[in-house]
Write a protein that holds these residues in place. Structure first.
Motif, PDB file in Angstrom:
ATOM      1  N   HIS A   1      62.295  20.995  62.733  1.00  0.00           N
ATOM      2  CA  HIS A   1      61.888  20.118  63.834  1.00  0.00           C
ATOM      3  C   HIS A   1      60.463  19.607  63.622  1.00  0.00           C
ATOM      4  CE1 HIS A   1      61.653  18.503  67.857  1.00  0.00           C
ATOM      5  NE2 HIS A   1      60.554  19.207  68.090  1.00  0.00           N
ATOM      6  N   VAL A   2      59.598  20.495  63.137  1.00  0.00           N
ATOM      7  CA  VAL A   2      58.207  20.091  62.892  1.00  0.00           C
ATOM      8  C   VAL A   2      58.155  19.028  61.797  1.00  0.00           C
ATOM      9  CG1 VAL A   2      55.974  20.905  62.027  1.00  0.00           C
ATOM     10  CG2 VAL A   2      57.223  22.259  63.714  1.00  0.00           C
ATOM     11  N   LEU A   3      58.897  19.251  60.718  1.00  0.00           N
ATOM     12  CA  LEU A   3      58.892  18.296  59.619  1.00  0.00           C
ATOM     13  C   LEU A   3      59.516  16.966  60.022  1.00  0.00           C
ATOM     14  CD1 LEU A   3      59.885  20.653  56.670  1.00  0.00           C
ATOM     15  CD2 LEU A   3      57.617  19.748  57.181  1.00  0.00           C
ATOM     16  N   SER A   4      60.536  17.011  60.870  1.00  0.00           N
ATOM     17  CA  SER A   4      61.181  15.773  61.294  1.00  0.00           C
ATOM     18  C   SER A   4      60.270  14.925  62.171  1.00  0.00           C
ATOM     19  CB  SER A   4      62.482  16.092  62.047  1.00  0.00           C
ATOM     20  OG  SER A   4      62.195  16.822  63.234  1.00  0.00           O
ATOM     21  N   GLN A   5      59.251  15.545  62.767  1.00  0.00           N
ATOM     22  CA  GLN A   5      58.282  14.790  63.573  1.00  0.00           C
ATOM     23  C   GLN A   5      57.193  14.153  62.722  1.00  0.00           C
ATOM     24  OE1 GLN A   5      56.958  17.699  66.436  1.00  0.00           O
ATOM     25  NE2 GLN A   5      58.611  17.186  67.877  1.00  0.00           N
ATOM     26  N   GLY A   6      57.278  14.326  61.413  1.00  0.00           N
ATOM     27  CA  GLY A   6      56.310  13.702  60.513  1.00  0.00           C
ATOM     28  C   GLY A   6      55.121  14.563  60.175  1.00  0.00           C
ATOM     29  N   LYS A   7      55.122  15.799  60.613  1.00  0.00           N
ATOM     30  CA  LYS A   7      53.998  16.691  60.325  1.00  0.00           C
ATOM     31  C   LYS A   7      54.068  17.181  58.883  1.00  0.00           C
ATOM     32  CE  LYS A   7      51.473  20.570  62.342  1.00  0.00           C
ATOM     33  NZ  LYS A   7      51.489  21.607  63.408  1.00  0.00           N
ATOM     34  N   THR A   8      52.943  17.280  58.231  1.00  0.00           N
ATOM     35  CA  THR A   8      52.899  17.667  56.821  1.00  0.00           C
ATOM     36  C   THR A   8      52.654  19.163  56.703  1.00  0.00           C
ATOM     37  OG1 THR A   8      52.006  15.505  56.219  1.00  0.00           O
ATOM     38  CG2 THR A   8      51.758  17.304  54.619  1.00  0.00           C
ATOM     39  N   ILE A   9      53.525  19.820  55.959  1.00  0.00           N
ATOM     40  CA  ILE A   9      53.382  21.244  55.658  1.00  0.00           C
ATOM     41  C   ILE A   9      53.288  21.365  54.142  1.00  0.00           C
ATOM     42  CG2 ILE A   9      54.418  23.537  55.844  1.00  0.00           C
ATOM     43  CD1 ILE A   9      53.622  22.435  58.515  1.00  0.00           C
TER      44      ILE A   9
ATOM     45  N   ASN B   1      47.817  24.448  64.028  1.00  0.00           N
ATOM     46  CA  ASN B   1      48.574  24.309  62.771  1.00  0.00           C
ATOM     47  C   ASN B   1      49.255  25.641  62.405  1.00  0.00           C
ATOM     48  OD1 ASN B   1      49.567  22.910  60.624  1.00  0.00           O
ATOM     49  ND2 ASN B   1      47.711  23.006  59.387  1.00  0.00           N
TER      50      ASN B   1
ATOM     51  N   GLU C   1      52.296  26.689  61.900  1.00  0.00           N
ATOM     52  CA  GLU C   1      53.292  26.762  60.835  1.00  0.00           C
ATOM     53  C   GLU C   1      52.627  26.835  59.470  1.00  0.00           C
ATOM     54  OE1 GLU C   1      53.235  24.484  63.189  1.00  0.00           O
ATOM     55  OE2 GLU C   1      54.930  25.078  64.458  1.00  0.00           O
ATOM     56  N   GLN C   2      51.572  25.992  59.277  1.00  0.00           N
ATOM     57  CA  GLN C   2      50.876  25.998  57.995  1.00  0.00           C
ATOM     58  C   GLN C   2      50.142  27.311  57.790  1.00  0.00           C
ATOM     59  OE1 GLN C   2      50.748  23.232  55.519  1.00  0.00           O
ATOM     60  NE2 GLN C   2      50.278  25.148  54.485  1.00  0.00           N
TER      61      GLN C   2
END
Length: 1548
Positions: free
Chosen positions: A110-118, A64, A66-67
């Motif tokens: 790109h991370v957010l577009s993959q559905g990952k929650t930040i 994780n 990015e978070q």
């Protein structure tokens, strides 16, 4: 963003981490990174570098990641600002930059577009808000740009924006701080604006609106907004609206961001302050305070005292600078009231609620509840207060919240009482120097005239008679108020009541020594229109009231009251305006009206006599005496003119003149000598001490008496009448009068009463010019010359002021010169021409080197000063009309000019003299040569010829030189096109003129006169030279005398002259050689074109011109090649060369055609330069469309291709098929070029049409099949969806042009066989593009034009009605709303043309398709009514847009008239058409000019409506619409129907 050194250090750090890791591999890498970031021993600089490396490196793997990195950055910043850690400033700045890079990185996206929650902590949001607050107060050291960029990154991401949006209060706080920051930047002392703050603010406003809609607790939202946002939003909106934008401000803020932000602010405030849930709460606070029967639950659900809360926040101090606090309040009040009306303004009860809100809002302007001024009110705020009050009252008027009947019956006149208090406020604190004060009164008058009725005298006094402000805006507002008062009382048929009050105000003691003119132009115009619609009896009553006040209130006190002369003059002006607006008596006027009018005129004559006698008894040297004399003469002039008019038109009216009429001649004699008489007695002398108005009225009286004499044959036959008329004409012209005004360019409003010393010359000149045809026959030659001098002198003056605000001497002179009136007066016209010639000769005679042309100048001066006959000369003169002496004198002048020195120009002009000469030539260019006599046109031509030959040009600026030559040759060309121009060739040979002119121009080229001239200016000059040469050659041919001699002489000069051959040298070509070569080519090309156009008239002339064409084209080939070698690649030069080659092709074709055998035709060898033409065609086809080209080059190229294809076809070229295909493909590509605008495509249509005519006129079916294949492939609607609409557009235009071509029979059958499929495709295309508004002008309009062309050309071919009705269905999809005015106009015209074509060409289809047709036409009617509505001053259409709307209205009128002529198809639909019209008309107020055209069209439909139709409309129309129809029907019966029946009396 990272330097090379930083990147190397990061790689080293990563290498160390990898070496120190254990055998567990990558686990140690990410654990090491995190430990290093958390290790307090690691320097902050290294931690920041490590964090940057961890973010960008794909080798550093963290769970994780990015978070983790976002949390670390957020935690560090939060700790720093909460004082838990200390960081160096550069590390803090680096952390902010790092956070900004993360928020805007593609990796995070790109991370957010993959559905990952930040998740971003709310503590960071609080830190951001705190920094923004510091920025607005100026205490922050952090970069505002980076912090705002972080906020932008968070709000623009749906995932990250949850940080703010999940907590409503946090988002409100962010909004508050951003608004405060924006307001601080908008302060006048701040730096130029940058868009970042406003972009972030707009994003925050958009996010807030979404969140606000999701809130379920309306009270919470209201509380938050009023507590934290209301003041900031209102201040922000005020600053954005009132900011004085500078050039340094980013244009995006002014053009887009400012508008969008204001729209969002309005949406927030309206949706929060006036929610539907709070309506009951507002009603309880504003209306039901005295009622105790309301349930507690109702109060609990609403906010407590919303109005009090809003007003408290609005009036609170501290949220803005004290200097603008009142301005913010005043601008916000009307905004809040508008929101209330939009939300709650439906229904009678809700409108009463809005009224009570209005009463509370007015108190925020520092007015009491009783609408009086508070003690705290500052006088400087009156302008803002009145502007806000005006806006509030206008909202009341437009919102229709004041129902007079309901207010009186149900509510005890509470609204009427309140508005009466407002009126008293306005009159108790009169502000006549503020425009809004007048507009407030005008709006109150619109609400209910009874509101102002008790204070009518104060209104007329303060708003009209005693108002003395001269500011232009205030004057317009004052005139609008007065006009509204007149219109209201005219509709009420109470004008006499109004004039009673007005006369009482006038007769009071004057409030000031100087009153403004009582009737400005706008008020006078309104009064005239009101009186025209007023009953004649009321107009007579008004006149009687005025005369009564003169005799009872003014004349008795004329000696004692110092104000009496001014009052008398005001009443005289008023009487003049009313009586002049009275309907003219005729033989159909009822006898009682005639008798009453007769009595009034007799009473008027008595008053005139009394006033003039009193004027004689007073001292005329004082202002009082002059005013009395002015008033007396104005009354006398009014009586004389109206009496004459009634006497002419009504046989039952008895004129006040003596029975024998002999006193008229005596009256003229007295007036000319300066004495006003009455019944033979002298009553008032007129001297030099009299006022300018007195002198003007004297001339007007003389003119009226002249009219009476000219209408009486008996008087005309009396001895001495003609001499007396000459004296009268001289008196009117005033040649011997002393000058009374130095500022002859002063503006005049057209009102007789406003004539004074500064405007007398304008008024007198207007009076003379408008009556010129009547007085000129009685003028001497000196008077005619005097008029010519005045005309030219005024035109030479530099005008000042705005011509739209009034008349000036120069404006009147310009209109006179451009009209046909002057041409019809040969005496004055000849004087004008000769005066211009004299002034030009005067400039030339002052030259130091004039000796060599002295004789020619002297003779020209004598000719221009020759006497003009007293009776003038007829304009149309034949050869015998010219005297032998005049002809010999002109021939002598021509010989002197030709024999003067040819080596050097001898007349030198200074820059000032050249400028004066240019102005004179500009005036002469306006003259119509058809109206010139033979002597005038010949003399002016010789003078211009002298200028060309003998004026030295090398000492002037090149721009002035080329401009002077351009004017000379342009004027000469106009003279040669005149009706009497053939007389010029009687005095000089045309070939001599051409030869000498070109010799002079070649000399100028050789001396480098044109080297610094711009290419566009030079080519424009060449075009002028070509026009001159063409006019003279055509004149030579048309005269049919010495044609061969002149043409051969000029041709030989062109092909063999040494000066002409020099530029063709292949050894060395300089710039001067380029100019000479282009001049030579232009001359040759023009000569060839003129001769080619005249081949076929006579066999002998054809042989001569054919021989000369061959000789000329033989020289043109080498000349063109030399010109091409000398060119520098200028596309303008290329266009010129292409034009020359085009003319050469046509000339060679004409030459070869005249020599070809009838059976053999033209061979390849007949055209000597065919190889040159082929090379040209290949080059043009290559350059036609690959990139942007000038329009003149494109037009020239298309013309050349037409000529070249004709030559190739005539010589039976072997590659004709390939040439056909190449031209067709390139033309289609050209029409599809992206760089061509819509207007440029329109300008290409006609040349392409001519080219297609040439291609198809003898085309084979195989060639035509190729064209049809192009059409089939191009009309592919899928290309529109793919974005390739230009390809479709080119095919649409080609289809339209082919339909207009004259095709061979076989090709025509082929085309019209597939025409139905083409129509179906175009219909589908129109439907497809109907929803794409950007393509309306680019594709929809051309498709409609093509449909109209196909329907019109296929009138007798298209037999299936389905192919016509589908077009009607497509018209329903054409957009007519939300278009730019140019696009709207083009679309409107296209739809109208299709409808008109169907109506005109397919009457059988209309039998069944009439309802569909009417529906399509109704869309046009509705759209023009909507677009033509009256708008505010800020939103009103400019002159160009207004003309477009007027044209659309004319088209609607035309369609109505056409429908009326085909009545059998629409009989049942006529009442429905009228109903549609009045229904739309009821919705808006249409501009009067547009409405007049629409109404005239509807009248033609009402002509065909029977009584049953009218009853049907009166029964079925709704209330409101029915009133509009009743007014329409009334006007129709009153004006149109009566006029139509009157015209039918004279119809055979």
């Amino acid at each position: 963003m990272m330097t090379r050194e930083l990147f190397i250090s990061l790689k080293t750090l990563a290498h160390v981490l990898v070496i120190n890791s254990s055998s567990s591999g990558m686990a140690a890498i990410y654990s090491g990174v995190y430990l290093k970031l958390k290790n307090p021993k690691t320097p902050w600089v290294d931690r920041l570098k490590l964090a940057r490396f961890a973010w960008i490196s794909s080798q550093c793997l963290l769970p994780n990641k990015e978070q983790v990195l976002l949390d670390w950055t957020s935690n560090v910043l939060t700790c720093f600002y909460s004082k838990k850690v200390e960081l160096p400033p550069d590390v803090v700045a680096g952390l902010w930059t790092y956070l900004d890079d993360i928020l805007h990185s593609k990796k995070l996206y790109h991370v957010l577009s993959q559905g990952k929650t930040i998740i971003l902590r709310q503590a960071v949001a609080q830190v951001l808000i705190q920094r923004i607050q510091e920025f607005s107060s100026g205490t922050s050291t952090t970069s505002v740009s980076v912090v705002l960029s972080c906020v932008h990154g968070i709000l623009s991401s749906p995932v990250l924006s949850v940080t703010f949006t999940t907590k409503y209060e946090l988002l409100v706080e962010l909004m508050s701080k951003l608004c405060a920051l924006a307001c601080s930047q908008l302060s006048p002392t701040s730096d130029p604006l940058s868009p970042q703050v406003f972009e972030v603010l707009l994003l925050a406003l958009s996010s807030y609106l979404k969140v606000q809609k999701q809130q379920v607790n309306a009270n919470r939202v209201f509380s938050q907004v009023t507590t934290h946002l209301l003041q900031h939003l209102l201040l922000l909106r005020h600053l954005l609206t009132t900011r004085a934008w500078t050039a340094e401000d980013d244009p995006r803020i002014r053009q887009h961001l400012s508008r969008d932000i204001r729209g969002k602010v309005d949406s927030i405030l309206q949706s929060v302050l006036f929610m539907p849930d709070h309506l009951q709460t507002y009603r309880e606070e504003l209306i039901s305070k005295e009622k105790t029967g309301t349930r507690k639950g109702q109060t609990a659900r609403g906010v407590i005292s919303p109005v009090t809360t809003i007003l408290t926040k609005l009036c609170a101090q501290g949220y803005c600078d004290a200097s603008i606090h009142y301005a913010v309040r005043s601008s916000s009040v009307s905004l809040i009231f508008k929101f209330a009306l939009d939300a709650y303004g439906k229904g009678e009860d809700n409108k009463v609620l809005c009224f009570h809100l209005l009463t509370q809002l007015i108190t925020t302007l520092d007015f009491t509840n009783e609408v009086t001024v508070c003690d705290t009110f500052e006088a400087d705020n009156w302008s803002l207060a009145l502007l806000a009050l005006e806006n509030l009252l206008n909202l009341c008027l437009t919102g229709d919240i004041y129902n007079v009947a309901a207010d009186k019956i149900k509510h005890g006149e509470v609204q009427f009482t309140f508005f009466r208090k407002v009126v008293r406020l306005l009159f108790d604190s009169t502000q006549p120097s503020i425009a809004a004060w007048y507009r407030c009164l005008k709006t109150l008058l619109g609400l209910n005239h009874l509101i102002l009725e008790p204070d009518l005298d104060e209104l007329l006094s303060a708003g009209w008679i005693d108002s003395d402000c001269t500011d232009q805006r205030v004057k317009k507002a004052r005139e609008a108020l007065i006009s509204s008062v007149l219109q209201v009382y005219a509709k009420l048929r109470q004008l006499p009541r109004l004039f009673e009050e007005l006369l009482a105000v006038i007769c009071r003691p004057a409030a000031d020594d100087l009153r403004l003119p009582i009737l400005p132009e706008a008020v006078h115009r309104t009064l005239s229109s009101c009186l025209l619609d007023n009953p004649t009896s009321q107009s007579l009553e008004i006149c009687s009231l005025i005369l009564g006040n003169i005799t009872k209130c003014v004349l008795p006190d004329l000696e004692a009251d110092v104000d009496a002369p001014l009052k008398l003059f005001s009443l005289s002006v008023l009487f003049h305006a009313v009586l002049f607006s009275l309907k003219t008596l005729d033989n159909n006027t009822p006898l009682p009206v005639v008798r009453n009018t007769q009595a009034l005129m007799e009473r008027t004559r008595q008053v005139v006599t009394t006033v003039l006698h009193l004027a004689k008894g007073r001292a005329l040297f004082g202002p009082g005496g002059q005013k009395v004399q002015d008033a007396g003469l104005l009354l006398k002039y009014t009586w004389v003119e109206v009496d004459t008019l009634f006497d002419i038109h009504c046989s039952r009216y008895l004129s006040g003149k003596a029975p024998d009429g002999t006193n008229i001649l005596d009256d003229i004699e007295s007036l000319v000598s300066g004495v006003v008489t009455d019944g033979g007695n002298q009553v008032s002398p007129i001297g030099h001490h009299s006022s300018p108005l007195t002198h003007l009225l004297q001339k007007l009286l003389v003119l009226q008496q002249m009219k009476k004499v000219l209408l009486s044959n008996e008087l005309l036959l009396q001895t001495g009448t003609s001499e007396l008329l000459v004296k009268a004409g001289q008196c009117i012209v005033g040649r011997v009068d002393p000058p009374r005004a130095q500022q002859s360019d002063r503006l005049w409003d057209g009102q007789v009463s406003s004539v004074e010393a500064s405007s007398y010359s304008v008024a007198h000149w207007y009076f003379v010019t408008t009556n010129l045809p009547m007085i000129v026959p009685h003028l001497t030659e000196d008077d005619a010359r005097h008029l010519a001098d005045l005309l030219i002198a005024s035109l030479l003056q530099k005008t000042s002021g705005d011509a739209t605000e009034g008349l000036s001497v120069s404006l009147i002179s310009r209109h006179l010169l451009e009209s046909f009136i002057l041409v019809e007066i040969p005496t004055v016209y000849s004087a004008v021409v000769r005066r211009i010639a004299q002034q030009v000769l005067g400039i030339l005679s002052s030259s130091p080197g004039v000796a060599s042309v002295c004789l020619a100048l002297k003779k020209l001066s004598e000719a221009s000063c020759s006497a003009v006959g007293h009776e003038g000369h007829a304009v149309s003169q034949s050869d015998t009309d010219v005297s032998e002496a005049a002809l010999m004198r002109l021939e002598s002048i021509a010989r002197d000019i030709l024999s003067s020195s040819m080596t050097e120009a001898s007349i030198t002009l200074s820059q000032t003299e050249a400028d004066s000469l240019l102005r004179l030539l500009e005036i002469a260019k306006t003259l119509n040569p058809d109206g010139m006599s033979v002597e005038d046109i010949s003399g002016l031509f010789l003078l211009l010829f002298l200028l060309v030959k003998n004026v030295q040009l090398h000492n002037m600026e090149p721009g002035v030189t080329i401009q002077l030559l351009n004017q000379i040759f342009s004027l000469t060309g106009r003279l040669l096109a005149g009706r009497n121009s053939h007389h010029i060739l009687k005095i000089v040979y045309g070939s001599d003129v051409l030869q000498i002119t070109l010799t002079v121009l070649f000399s100028h080229c050789k001396k480098g006169l044109f080297q610094t001239v711009e290419s566009s200016t030079w080519l424009m000059f060449l075009k002028t030279i070509q026009d001159f040469i063409r006019s003279l050659i055509l004149l030579i041919i048309r005269r049919k005398q010495s044609v061969r001699l002149n043409l051969e002489k000029f041709t030989n000069y062109l092909v063999s002259s040494e000066v002409a051959v020099m530029p063709l040298s292949a050894v060395r070509v300089k710039n001067d050689g380029t100019f000479s070569g282009q001049l030579l080519l232009a001359s040759m090309s023009t000569l060839c074109q003129a001769m080619t156009a005249n081949i076929g008239k006579t066999k002998q002339l054809d042989e001569t011109m054919s021989q000369l064409l061959g000789k000329t084209t033989a020289v043109m080939g080498p000349a063109i090649l030399a010109n091409l070698r000398a060119q520098t690649g200028c596309l303008l030069g290329q266009a010129f060369t292409v034009d020359v080659v085009t003319g050469m092709v046509k000339s060679e074709l004409a030459h070869a055609g005249s020599r070809a055998e009838p059976s053999g035709g033209i061979t390849q060898g007949s055209l000597c330069h065919m190889a040159l033409y082929r090379t040209f065609s290949q080059q043009i086809l290559r350059e036609l469309c690959p990139s942007k080209r000038p329009m003149d080059f494109l037009l020239s190229s298309l013309h050349f291709l037409s000529a070249y294809y004709a030559a190739a076809k005539a010589t039976k070229a072997s590659d004709l098929d390939e040439l056909f295909e190449a031209i067709l493909q390139n033309v289609r590509k050209l029409l599809a070029a992206q760089w061509l605008s819509v207007s440029e495509l329109h300008s290409l249509e006609e040349p392409v049409k001519l080219l297609l005519d040439q291609l198809l006129v003898e085309g084979t079916p195989e060639m035509f099949s190729l064209l049809l294949l192009l059409v089939r492939d191009g009309l592919d609607t899928s290309k529109v969806r793919a974005g390739c609409y230009r390809d479709v557009l080119s095919t649409v235009m080609l289809t339209k042009l082919v339909a207009r071509c004259l095709l061979p029979k076989t090709c025509s059958k082929m085309f019209w066989l597939i025409a139905p499929q083409i129509i179906s495709t175009l219909v589908f295309l129109v439907k497809e593009t109907g929803s794409l508004t950007p393509l309306t002008a680019a594709l929809t309009v051309p498709a409609l034009d093509t449909l109209a062309t196909l329907l019109r050309q296929g009138e007798v071919i298209i037999s299936n009605p389905h192919h016509v009705t589908v077009v009607l269905g497509a018209l329903q999809f054409v957009p007519l709303e939300h278009l730019a005015m140019e696009v709207y106009h083009a679309t409107f015209e296209a739809v109208h043309e299709v409808l008109f074509t169907i109506l005109q060409c397919y009457p059988k289809v209309m039998l069944k398709a009439a309802p569909s047709f009417i529906n399509c036409f109704y869309r046009l009617v509705a759209s023009i009514i909507q677009e033509g509505r009256q708008r505010s001053e800020a939103d009103c259409a400019n002159e160009t847009d207004m003309e477009m709307l007027m044209n659309c209205a004319r088209l609607v009128r035309r369609m109505y008239s056409r429908i009326a002529t085909t009545a059998e198809d629409f009989t049942v639909l006529f009442p429905f058409m009228v109903a549609q019209y009045v229904s739309e008309l009821q919705k808006v107020t249409v501009h009067p000019d547009i409405k007049s055209h629409l109404t005239e069209g509807v009248y033609s439909i009402l002509d065909l409506c029977v009584e049953q139709d009218v009853k049907f409309l009166n029964t079925t129309l709704q209330m409101g619409v029915k009133e509009v129809f009743s007014e329409l029907q009334s006007n129709y019966s009153h004006y149109h129907k009566a006029q139509r029946h009157g015209e039918e009396k004279y119809t055979v």
